[in-house]
Design an enzyme around this catalytic site. Sequence first.
Site, PDB file in Angstrom:
ATOM      1  N   GLU A 147      -7.354 -12.395   5.185  1.00 27.04           N
ATOM      2  CA  GLU A 147      -8.191 -11.228   4.926  1.00 27.04           C
ATOM      3  C   GLU A 147      -9.242 -11.493   3.860  1.00 27.04           C
ATOM      4  O   GLU A 147      -9.884 -10.570   3.375  1.00 27.04           O
ATOM      5  CB  GLU A 147      -7.314 -10.044   4.511  1.00 27.04           C
ATOM      6  CG  GLU A 147      -6.344 -10.342   3.387  1.00 27.04           C
ATOM      7  CD  GLU A 147      -5.340  -9.234   3.179  1.00 27.04           C
ATOM      8  OE1 GLU A 147      -5.494  -8.148   3.759  1.00 27.04           O
ATOM      9  OE2 GLU A 147      -4.374  -9.452   2.415  1.00 27.04           O
ATOM     10  N   ASP A 184     -10.059  -5.715   5.471  1.00 30.36           N
ATOM     11  CA  ASP A 184     -10.448  -6.365   4.216  1.00 30.36           C
ATOM     12  C   ASP A 184     -11.546  -7.395   4.436  1.00 30.36           C
ATOM     13  O   ASP A 184     -12.408  -7.589   3.571  1.00 30.36           O
ATOM     14  CB  ASP A 184      -9.226  -7.012   3.561  1.00 30.36           C
ATOM     15  CG  ASP A 184      -8.387  -6.006   2.792  1.00 30.36           C
ATOM     16  OD1 ASP A 184      -8.835  -4.854   2.654  1.00 30.36           O
ATOM     17  OD2 ASP A 184      -7.286  -6.358   2.345  1.00 30.36           O
ATOM     18  N   HIS A 199       0.798  -1.222   0.000  1.00 29.41           N
ATOM     19  CA  HIS A 199       0.000   0.000   0.000  1.00 29.41           C
ATOM     20  C   HIS A 199       0.833   1.275   0.000  1.00 29.41           C
ATOM     21  O   HIS A 199       0.336   2.326   0.410  1.00 29.41           O
ATOM     22  CB  HIS A 199      -0.934   0.005   1.219  1.00 29.41           C
ATOM     23  CG  HIS A 199      -1.958  -1.077   1.189  1.00 29.41           C
ATOM     24  ND1 HIS A 199      -2.028  -2.054   2.161  1.00 29.41           N
ATOM     25  CD2 HIS A 199      -2.946  -1.356   0.300  1.00 29.41           C
ATOM     26  CE1 HIS A 199      -3.026  -2.880   1.876  1.00 29.41           C
ATOM     27  NE2 HIS A 199      -3.589  -2.488   0.751  1.00 29.41           N
TER      28      HIS A 199
END
Length: 267
Positions: free
Chosen positions: A159, A185, A54
């Site tokens: 996730e 998530d 990310h």
Amino acid sequence: MTPSLDEILRNSVKEKLARDEVVASMMVRLVRGVEIARIAKSAGFDTFYIDMEHCSFSLETTSQICMAALEIGIPAFVRVPANTPEYISRVLDGGAVGVIAPHVRSAEQAAEVVRYARFAPQGDRSANGGLPHLQYRSFPTEQANLALNRQTMVILMMEAVEALYRVEEIAAVEGVDMLLVGTNDLTAEWGIPGQYDDPRVCAAYERTIAACRKHGKHVGIGGLASRPDLVEKFVRMGARFVSTGTDLSFLMGACTAKAKAVAALTR
């Protein structure tokens, strides 16, 4: 006197987890300088991980931070943007002592991550001399590779809802050290983003902790920095690794509090 392999490759996170102690971690997404390793260590964190999934960090930047972490004695992990050998093996070669693999959905995918992260006989990671983990010293390859296998941690993100259905078989994969629950998530996939009080969240942790206990693995808590009450609950249930938040959120939180304090002086 030349230090031994075990002295050089000491992994304090593995040691704490083996003693059933709670490990505090932070996520790095903003600070590109090696100073973040010292900040994490001085602040009292047991480890930190660079979130390449990310952020826009390059492999070079990531490796520089990981090497700084090695020098000051704080284990650094990297969450890779893809579970492929060109990411997994390269971040490990660059100084990371563990890899965090996102979006693992099956035991087959878990086994692939292990294969890319570990040298033979546990995997097929390509041998590479002169690693920073070894202080660029020369050791017999067989000894070095086995010692690096012992040091390296393989952490899988839980996730995806599909992964929860298969958590028992994922936890059973040899060479996996930890399952890190990605709460954000998971709630997003359920269509309830950020609704951490939904009973499915607690059930996900219960299911993951039970599977990991059965197979001798550890459980991590992710995405719950805003809910210390739930963190405490899941730690009491058996989770032992806590991702506390990002460098960005820490900076914004401190800055916001200071600005509000000064603004309040004029009221």
